[in-house]
Design an enzyme around this catalytic site. Structure first.
Site, PDB file in Angstrom:
ATOM      1  N   SER A  25     -40.547  -1.277  -0.697  1.00 51.23           N
ATOM      2  CA  SER A  25     -39.331  -0.660  -0.134  1.00 51.23           C
ATOM      3  C   SER A  25     -39.468   0.856  -0.090  1.00 51.23           C
ATOM      4  O   SER A  25     -39.098   1.501   0.905  1.00 51.23           O
ATOM      5  CB  SER A  25     -38.123  -1.013  -1.004  1.00 51.23           C
ATOM      6  OG  SER A  25     -37.865  -2.387  -0.960  1.00 51.23           O
ATOM      7  N   ARG A 125     -35.967 -14.446  12.155  1.00 50.78           N
ATOM      8  CA  ARG A 125     -35.018 -13.940  11.156  1.00 50.78           C
ATOM      9  C   ARG A 125     -33.779 -13.310  11.808  1.00 50.78           C
ATOM     10  O   ARG A 125     -33.853 -12.760  12.901  1.00 50.78           O
ATOM     11  CB  ARG A 125     -35.735 -12.967  10.207  1.00 50.78           C
ATOM     12  CG  ARG A 125     -36.805 -13.716   9.405  1.00 50.78           C
ATOM     13  CD  ARG A 125     -37.503 -12.851   8.429  1.00 50.78           C
ATOM     14  NE  ARG A 125     -36.610 -12.371   7.394  1.00 50.78           N
ATOM     15  CZ  ARG A 125     -36.957 -11.464   6.478  1.00 50.78           C
ATOM     16  NH1 ARG A 125     -38.179 -10.965   6.480  1.00 50.78           N
ATOM     17  NH2 ARG A 125     -36.105 -11.089   5.561  1.00 50.78           N
ATOM     18  N   SER A 170     -27.089  -6.369   1.666  1.00 52.90           N
ATOM     19  CA  SER A 170     -28.424  -6.195   2.223  1.00 52.90           C
ATOM     20  C   SER A 170     -28.761  -4.714   2.322  1.00 52.90           C
ATOM     21  O   SER A 170     -28.107  -3.972   3.053  1.00 52.90           O
ATOM     22  CB  SER A 170     -28.500  -6.834   3.613  1.00 52.90           C
ATOM     23  OG  SER A 170     -29.642  -6.356   4.302  1.00 52.90           O
ATOM     24  N   GLN A 172     -31.345  -3.604   3.671  1.00 54.69           N
ATOM     25  CA  GLN A 172     -31.900  -3.346   4.999  1.00 54.69           C
ATOM     26  C   GLN A 172     -30.783  -3.008   5.976  1.00 54.69           C
ATOM     27  O   GLN A 172     -30.901  -2.070   6.766  1.00 54.69           O
ATOM     28  CB  GLN A 172     -32.692  -4.570   5.470  1.00 54.69           C
ATOM     29  CG  GLN A 172     -33.903  -4.836   4.588  1.00 54.69           C
ATOM     30  CD  GLN A 172     -34.703  -6.047   5.015  1.00 54.69           C
ATOM     31  OE1 GLN A 172     -34.284  -6.808   5.879  1.00 54.69           O
ATOM     32  NE2 GLN A 172     -35.856  -6.235   4.402  1.00 54.69           N
ATOM     33  N   ASP A 318     -35.813 -10.754  -4.349  1.00 55.73           N
ATOM     34  CA  ASP A 318     -37.181 -11.125  -3.971  1.00 55.73           C
ATOM     35  C   ASP A 318     -37.922 -11.855  -5.089  1.00 55.73           C
ATOM     36  O   ASP A 318     -39.045 -12.316  -4.895  1.00 55.73           O
ATOM     37  CB  ASP A 318     -37.976  -9.874  -3.582  1.00 55.73           C
ATOM     38  CG  ASP A 318     -37.491  -9.293  -2.260  1.00 55.73           C
ATOM     39  OD1 ASP A 318     -36.832 -10.024  -1.493  1.00 55.73           O
ATOM     40  OD2 ASP A 318     -37.763  -8.115  -1.996  1.00 55.73           O
ATOM     41  N   ARG A 349     -36.813 -19.822   1.350  1.00 59.51           N
ATOM     42  CA  ARG A 349     -37.435 -19.829   0.016  1.00 59.51           C
ATOM     43  C   ARG A 349     -36.861 -20.895  -0.907  1.00 59.51           C
ATOM     44  O   ARG A 349     -37.531 -21.319  -1.859  1.00 59.51           O
ATOM     45  CB  ARG A 349     -37.336 -18.436  -0.622  1.00 59.51           C
ATOM     46  CG  ARG A 349     -38.303 -17.480   0.051  1.00 59.51           C
ATOM     47  CD  ARG A 349     -38.312 -16.090  -0.549  1.00 59.51           C
ATOM     48  NE  ARG A 349     -39.403 -15.324   0.041  1.00 59.51           N
ATOM     49  CZ  ARG A 349     -39.494 -14.003   0.001  1.00 59.51           C
ATOM     50  NH1 ARG A 349     -38.557 -13.291  -0.601  1.00 59.51           N
ATOM     51  NH2 ARG A 349     -40.521 -13.397   0.539  1.00 59.51           N
ATOM     52  N   ARG A 390     -44.616 -14.362  -1.116  1.00 58.57           N
ATOM     53  CA  ARG A 390     -44.078 -14.542  -2.477  1.00 58.57           C
ATOM     54  C   ARG A 390     -44.129 -16.004  -2.925  1.00 58.57           C
ATOM     55  O   ARG A 390     -44.225 -16.281  -4.127  1.00 58.57           O
ATOM     56  CB  ARG A 390     -42.660 -13.969  -2.558  1.00 58.57           C
ATOM     57  CG  ARG A 390     -42.632 -12.467  -2.269  1.00 58.57           C
ATOM     58  CD  ARG A 390     -41.397 -11.788  -2.789  1.00 58.57           C
ATOM     59  NE  ARG A 390     -41.184 -10.517  -2.117  1.00 58.57           N
ATOM     60  CZ  ARG A 390     -41.805  -9.373  -2.420  1.00 58.57           C
ATOM     61  NH1 ARG A 390     -42.676  -9.336  -3.407  1.00 58.57           N
ATOM     62  NH2 ARG A 390     -41.548  -8.264  -1.741  1.00 58.57           N
TER      63      ARG A 390
HETATM   64  C1  S3P Z   1     -35.560  -4.684   1.195  1.00 57.46           C
HETATM   65  C2  S3P Z   1     -34.356  -5.317   1.010  1.00 57.46           C
HETATM   66  C3  S3P Z   1     -34.234  -6.754   0.711  1.00 57.46           C
HETATM   67  C4  S3P Z   1     -35.551  -7.377   0.282  1.00 57.46           C
HETATM   68  C5  S3P Z   1     -36.712  -6.907   1.105  1.00 57.46           C
HETATM   69  C6  S3P Z   1     -36.843  -5.391   1.064  1.00 57.46           C
HETATM   70  C7  S3P Z   1     -35.565  -3.253   1.516  1.00 57.46           C
HETATM   71  O1  S3P Z   1     -33.751  -7.422   1.857  1.00 57.46           O
HETATM   72  O2  S3P Z   1     -35.458  -8.781   0.328  1.00 57.46           O
HETATM   73  O3  S3P Z   1     -37.920  -7.478   0.636  1.00 57.46           O
HETATM   74  O4  S3P Z   1     -36.625  -2.597   1.401  1.00 57.46           O
HETATM   75  O5  S3P Z   1     -34.509  -2.730   1.885  1.00 57.46           O
HETATM   76  P1  S3P Z   1     -32.177  -7.460   2.174  1.00 57.46           P
HETATM   77  O6  S3P Z   1     -31.707  -6.082   2.082  1.00 57.46           O
HETATM   78  O7  S3P Z   1     -32.045  -7.985   3.564  1.00 57.46           O
HETATM   79  O8  S3P Z   1     -31.604  -8.371   1.149  1.00 57.46           O
END
Ligand code: S3P
Length: 436
Positions: A25, A125, A170, A172, A318, A349, A390
């Protein structure tokens, strides 16, 4: 690509000191923010996994000079918030959801169009979660009818800040909105049902931006510039998790994991393993820039099953594949709820782990938002990682407690997040062989 098989022999252990690669990240964000900053930034400890290399290539394709002084040492010649150029081709983001969702946020604000594509898994996704709030800000984005990639991003007349209550926790989504917010008129605020990882907020501050941040909420004012900064990337706690679980399930194992990021939005795995009875010590706590790190000492012993509810999910999102393996080795039952998000990761998963555990003789019942796993004997057999890094690494670790060899199919994607996993794990005592 898909024909890498892992073969794990029973009887291994884990010992010594291990430094897993840099945080995924943080590595993505370092390339993105350094590219958008004014001036030259250096990134040390960069993760050379395929996901982060996709981000690096995408910024290079948009005119950013990034020198790789050593594999994990980058010098990024920032072009400023408005200095990116139209890429000559679609940006291929491979397997990386983080690249796609964060970059969508910053690309909606550019004066040129872009197309984002990904591999088969990424193309399945959900993208509506990031597209929807960006459309509310005034963005122009085209998706497939199923709200998936390829994404076609078109220049918009001007973005406006929003107050967005995200239905999912999230990072992201939150980060994509905040990056768009840097370019938007006014104030942009994101509220979440649970606190997701806050690396974007911390790193924006390191690059000189003012960000309001508290668990479950982040906000910033548009029009702020980013100033170059040097970033030291901690070892990835999500990669360390395989070793934490591996050592925790083998009585007598002792392992030290060095320089691991222990940002509280990421340490759910430590909390959950401790609740299951694992012995984990945080040694030598310190900071790498805005991020807390420590060395993690773990000693193997007997674990017991627990209930893991929604409040523990976001900070360990994760790590559930590895935690399912811990549950399979624990005494009694482990029940996971509130974790439906696991179904829309690089694979489903919940299903992939329950199918694999059952193939090894474990009682693992998938539920819509989690699973019920009865700990006991792990026999051996063949499992399919579904091309999910993973899942592959979790079953490799399961080999530490299996009575027979485990074959794991479709392991090439381990390179997306953890290049060198097989060598590092074998060096620490796991009986792992790679068959190409
Ligand atoms: C991440 C956020 C997570 C995680 C991903 C990396 C990031 O996803 O599962 O491996 O770097 O912001 P979500 O934010 O969609 O849960």
């Amino acid at each position: 690509m898909s024909n890498v098989t892992y073969q794990v022999l029973p009887g291994g252990t884990l010992s010594g000191s291990v430094r897993v690669p840099g945080d995924k990240s943080i590595s993505h964000r370092a390339v993105m923010l350094a590219s958008l900053a004014d001036g030259i930034s250096e990134v040390r400890g960069f993760l050379t996994g395929e996901d982060c290399l996709c981000t690096m290539k995408a910024f290079r394709a948009m005119g950013v000079r990034i020198d790789q002084l050593a594999p994990t040492h980058l010098r990024v010649h920032g072009v400023g918030l408005h200095g990116l150029r139209e890429p000559p081709h679609a940006l291929d983001l491979g397997n990386s959801g983080t690249s796609m969702r964060l970059m969508t946020g910053l690309l909606v604000a550019q004066s040129f169009p872009t197309t984002l594509v990904g591999d088969e898994s990424l193309s399945r996704r959900p993208m509506r979660r990031i597209v929807e709030p960006l459309l509310q800000m005034g963005a122009r984005i085209e998706t497939t009818p199923r709200n998936t990639a390829p994404l076609r991003i078109l220049p918009a007349a001007g973005l406006k800040g929003i107050r967005y209550r995200s239905p999912v926790a999230s990072a992201q989504v939150k980060s994509g909105i905040l990056l768009a917010g840097l370019y938007a008129e006014g104030h942009t605020e994101v509220l979440e049902p649970e606190a997701s990882r806050d690396h974007t907020e911390r790193m924006l501050r390191a690059f000189g931006a003012e960000v309001e941040a508290e668990p479950g909420r982040a906000a910033l004012q548009g029009g702020q510039k980013l100033r170059a900064a040097d970033i030291d990337v901690p070892a990835d706690v999500s990669s360390a998790a395989f070793f934490l679980v591996g050592a925790a399930i083998v009585p007598g194992a002792e392992l030290l994991l060095t320089d691991v990021g222990i940002n509280p939005t990421r340490t759910g795995v430590i909390e959950i393993l401790r609740r299951m009875g694992a012995h984990i010590e945080l040694r030598n706590p310190r900071h790498f820039g805005g991020e807390p790190v420590a060395d993690l000492y773990v000693r193997g012993g007997a674990l017991h099953g627990i209930e893991i509810g929604h409040e523990l999910v976001a900070a360990a999102i994760d790590e559930f594949p590895a935690l399912f393996v811990a549950a399979a080795c624990a005494r009694g039952e482990t029940v996971v709820t509130g974790a439906a998000e696991l179904r829309v990761k690089e694979s489903d998963r919940i299903q992939a782990m329950c199918d694999g555990l059952q193939a090894l003789g474990v009682s693992a019942l998938a539920r819509p938002d989690g699973a019920r796993i009865s700990g006991g004997r792990l026999l051996g057999g063949t499992v399919d990682s579904e091309g999910d890094h993973r899942i592959a690494m979790s079953f490799a670790i399961a080999g530490l407690r299996a009575e027979q060899p485990i074959r794991i199919l479709d392991c090439a994607n381990v390179n997306t997040s953890f290049p060198g996993f097989a060598e590092l794990a074998a060096g620490a005592g796991l009986g792992l062989r790679v068959q190409e």
